[in-house]
Design a protein around this motif. Structure first.
Motif, PDB file in Angstrom:
ATOM      1  N   ARG A   1      81.357  39.723  43.768  1.00 42.95           N
ATOM      2  CA  ARG A   1      80.969  38.228  44.877  1.00 42.95           C
ATOM      3  C   ARG A   1      81.958  39.091  46.182  1.00 42.95           C
ATOM      4  N   GLY A   2      82.992  39.423  46.578  1.00 42.17           N
ATOM      5  CA  GLY A   2      83.785  39.405  48.538  1.00 42.17           C
ATOM      6  C   GLY A   2      82.736  40.616  48.297  1.00 42.17           C
ATOM      7  N   VAL A   3      82.045  42.076  48.107  1.00 41.03           N
ATOM      8  CA  VAL A   3      81.271  42.474  48.720  1.00 41.03           C
ATOM      9  C   VAL A   3      80.163  41.975  48.922  1.00 41.03           C
ATOM     10  N   ASP A   4      79.489  41.138  48.014  1.00 46.08           N
ATOM     11  CA  ASP A   4      77.884  39.986  48.461  1.00 46.08           C
ATOM     12  C   ASP A   4      78.277  39.367  49.952  1.00 46.08           C
ATOM     13  N   LYS A   5      79.981  38.711  49.564  1.00 45.93           N
ATOM     14  CA  LYS A   5      80.042  37.581  50.930  1.00 45.93           C
ATOM     15  C   LYS A   5      80.435  38.301  51.893  1.00 45.93           C
TER      16      LYS A   5
ATOM     17  N   VAL B   1      81.800  32.038  40.778  1.00 47.13           N
ATOM     18  CA  VAL B   1      81.992  33.870  41.159  1.00 47.13           C
ATOM     19  C   VAL B   1      80.769  34.448  40.716  1.00 47.13           C
ATOM     20  N   SER B   2      79.715  32.738  41.035  1.00 47.80           N
ATOM     21  CA  SER B   2      78.229  34.056  41.439  1.00 47.80           C
ATOM     22  C   SER B   2      77.867  34.586  42.036  1.00 47.80           C
ATOM     23  N   LEU B   3      77.283  35.516  41.579  1.00 52.07           N
ATOM     24  CA  LEU B   3      76.242  36.683  42.412  1.00 52.07           C
ATOM     25  C   LEU B   3      75.101  37.021  42.752  1.00 52.07           C
ATOM     26  N   PRO B   4      74.016  37.043  43.505  1.00 49.36           N
ATOM     27  CA  PRO B   4      72.903  37.753  43.826  1.00 49.36           C
ATOM     28  C   PRO B   4      72.249  37.986  43.297  1.00 49.36           C
ATOM     29  N   ALA B   5      71.098  37.377  42.629  1.00 46.47           N
ATOM     30  CA  ALA B   5      70.188  37.716  41.688  1.00 46.47           C
ATOM     31  C   ALA B   5      70.001  39.608  41.079  1.00 46.47           C
ATOM     32  N   ASP B   6      69.929  40.140  42.495  1.00 43.35           N
ATOM     33  CA  ASP B   6      69.798  41.871  41.943  1.00 43.35           C
ATOM     34  C   ASP B   6      71.082  42.646  42.142  1.00 43.35           C
ATOM     35  N   MET B   7      72.413  41.571  42.078  1.00 43.99           N
ATOM     36  CA  MET B   7      73.383  42.329  41.451  1.00 43.99           C
ATOM     37  C   MET B   7      74.340  42.052  40.067  1.00 43.99           C
ATOM     38  N   ASN B   8      73.773  42.325  39.278  1.00 41.53           N
ATOM     39  CA  ASN B   8      74.142  42.370  38.008  1.00 41.53           C
ATOM     40  C   ASN B   8      75.358  42.597  37.118  1.00 41.53           C
ATOM     41  N   LEU B   9      76.162  41.919  36.716  1.00 39.42           N
ATOM     42  CA  LEU B   9      77.245  42.449  36.074  1.00 39.42           C
ATOM     43  C   LEU B   9      77.156  42.008  34.797  1.00 39.42           C
ATOM     44  N   VAL B  10      76.709  43.522  33.352  1.00 36.96           N
ATOM     45  CA  VAL B  10      76.143  43.189  32.175  1.00 36.96           C
ATOM     46  C   VAL B  10      78.147  42.921  31.433  1.00 36.96           C
ATOM     47  N   PHE B  11      78.278  42.104  30.763  1.00 36.40           N
ATOM     48  CA  PHE B  11      79.555  42.217  30.115  1.00 36.40           C
ATOM     49  C   PHE B  11      79.344  42.328  28.560  1.00 36.40           C
TER      50      PHE B  11
END
Length: 223
Positions: A102-106, A66-76
């Protein structure tokens, strides 16, 4: 054809305000208010295995990337409940949102993460959200914060409602082809309130899936 700024803004607004609701019914015992909408939603065993990845272990809960690129930051920014099931459901609600972005990124609705952490209307919601970004030719960048979370268990023990606020005032669309960041002025519309119905997968070791998603935007209490 070059896209104009107005359609871009309108599409973002449409994606942000998409609302999925559950069908309700009466309760002969007068306890409808105590029930969680969609608590009887069934689960589906994930049918896709995760692709090999170099992501660190913390980015691969349940063996799914579920990793995301460095510039896409989801904070919980929320505290884990004491109840074991509610804590697991909350954690996987976060993984569900990671799976969507992640689907948006991929650039796909078929990534293993989404099919692992979503089922039924939750899966449909995720696919629609991803497709809106894909149709516009956008990915996402910035920080999206989630906070003030609460959990509520259904009496059947296999469903948990995870509710929380979100702040997308620093989360923007980015054109995939040009890399241009589509910044917008902060507004009340950036603040949303989510209710995600998480259902336990009988065959999964503590795995919970999003089965229904309720979203309200422009929520003052989240501002």
């Amino acid at each position: 054809m070059k896209r104009r700024s107005l359609p871009v803004a309108a599409a973002f607004a449409a994606a942000a305000t998409l609302l999925l609701t559950a069908c309700g019914g009466g309760d002969d015992n007068g306890k409808a208010a105590d029930k969680i909408a969609g608590a009887d939603q069934g689960t589906e065993k994930p049918t896709k295995s995760a692709e090999p990845s170099g992501a660190p272990a913390e980015d691969k809960p349940d063996g799914v990337d579920v990793s995301l690129p460095a510039d896409m930051n989801l904070v919980f920014d929320w505290e884990k409940p004491k109840d074991k099931n509610e804590a697991a459901a909350m954690e996987d609600a976060g993984n569900y949102l990671r799976a969507v972005y992640r689907g948006v990124d991929k650039r796909t609705t078929k990534d293993a993460a989404l099919t692992t952490y979503a089922t039924g209307e939750g899966l449909h919601y995720g696919e629609v959200q991803i497709n809106e970004w894909l149709k516009g030719g956008w990915t996402a960048t910035g920080t999206r914060r989630h906070y003030d979370a609460t959990t509520r268990s259904a009496s059947n023990g296999s469903s948990v409602e995870v509710a929380f606020c979100s702040d997308a005032s620093k989360f923007y669309g980015k054109e995939v082809k040009t890399g241009k960041v589509l910044k917008t002025e902060p507004s009340l519309k950036d603040f949303g309130y989510y209710k995600i119905i998480m259902v336990k997968v009988p065959t999964g070791e503590g795995l919970w899936q999003a089965s229904k998603v309720f979203v309200e935007t422009g929520v003052e209490k989240c501002q």
